[in-house]
Motif scaffolding. Structure first.
Motif, mmCIF file in Angstrom:
data_model
loop_
_atom_site.group_PDB
_atom_site.id
_atom_site.type_symbol
_atom_site.label_atom_id
_atom_site.label_comp_id
_atom_site.label_asym_id
_atom_site.label_seq_id
_atom_site.Cartn_x
_atom_site.Cartn_y
_atom_site.Cartn_z
ATOM 1 N N ASP A 135 16.844 108.252 -16.022
ATOM 2 C CA ASP A 135 16.769 107.483 -14.711
ATOM 3 C C ASP A 135 16.567 105.873 -15.049
ATOM 4 O OD1 ASP A 135 14.329 107.498 -16.509
ATOM 5 O OD2 ASP A 135 12.943 107.989 -14.772
ATOM 6 N N VAL B 198 17.597 102.231 -15.176
ATOM 7 C CA VAL B 198 18.306 101.372 -14.129
ATOM 8 C C VAL B 198 18.817 100.152 -14.893
ATOM 9 C CG1 VAL B 198 18.249 99.888 -12.266
ATOM 10 C CG2 VAL B 198 16.758 101.849 -12.291
ATOM 11 N N GLU C 205 13.604 95.701 -15.368
ATOM 12 C CA GLU C 205 12.686 95.998 -14.354
ATOM 13 C C GLU C 205 11.062 95.539 -15.011
ATOM 14 O OE1 GLU C 205 13.295 97.724 -11.284
ATOM 15 O OE2 GLU C 205 15.470 97.336 -11.709
ATOM 16 N N TYR D 242 8.584 100.422 -16.134
ATOM 17 C CA TYR D 242 9.281 101.642 -16.182
ATOM 18 C C TYR D 242 8.305 102.850 -16.242
ATOM 19 C CZ TYR D 242 11.915 105.592 -17.975
ATOM 20 O OH TYR D 242 12.529 106.799 -17.938
#
Length: 163
Positions: A141, A143, A154, A157
């Motif tokens: 998952d 990104v 990001e 997480y």
């Protein structure tokens, strides 16, 4: 076999689209992405060459200004003791368009399977025809592709700060 001899054999077989570069410490060939699979099969199967080992696949993001990415292949013929580096150059995707695509050579050399998965995972290069193209180093998952020059990490997480 010398680099010049390898280049001559490949140019005779595949035409002038084979571009040698001898300016670097290690010379390499740039080959058209459309001919990659045929060239790899020839390098493995031709008894003068017999490149039986795919040692490494490396991918490079040349950045938004160059708008290209490269996939570099390091090949070895163990019995003949010669090496070859070759690469393909593909357009880089921009602004959420489809990932750059290169045909998979996992059916030519089995070791390409994991090398291609790593390039997909970290740089976002799609290898069409790959038998199991999914992330190999990062969580499923995750990104983005962290080795791309435009990668934005990001802030968190799963609740863990990443910066």
């Amino acid at each position: 076999m010398t680099f010049s001899e390898l280049t001559a054999i490949l140019t005779t077989q595949f035409g002038a689209a084979i571009q040698p570069n001898t300016q670097n410490l290690q010379p390499y060939l740039t080959v058209p992405v459309e001919q990659l699979v045929d060239i790899c099969q020839f390098l493995r199967n031709d008894e003068r060459l017999f490149f039986d080992l795919l040692a490494c696949i490396t991918a490079i993001d040349n950045g938004a200004s160059a708008n290209t990415m490269e996939v570099v292949y390091n090949l070895t013929s163990i019995p003949y003791e010669h090496n070859l580096m070759m690469k393909v150059v593909v357009p880089r995707n921009m602004n959420g368009t489809a990932l750059p695509s290169v045909p998979s050579i996992a059916h030519v050399w089995r070791t390409a399977d994991w090398h291609e998965r790593e390039a997909f995972d970290l740089l976002g290069i799609h290898f069409s025809g790959h038998p199991d193209l999914r992330r190999i180093l990062l969580p499923t998952d995750w990104v983005g592709h962290p080795l791309r020059t435009d990668y934005q990490e990001e802030e968190q997480y799963h609740g863990i700060k990443t910066k």
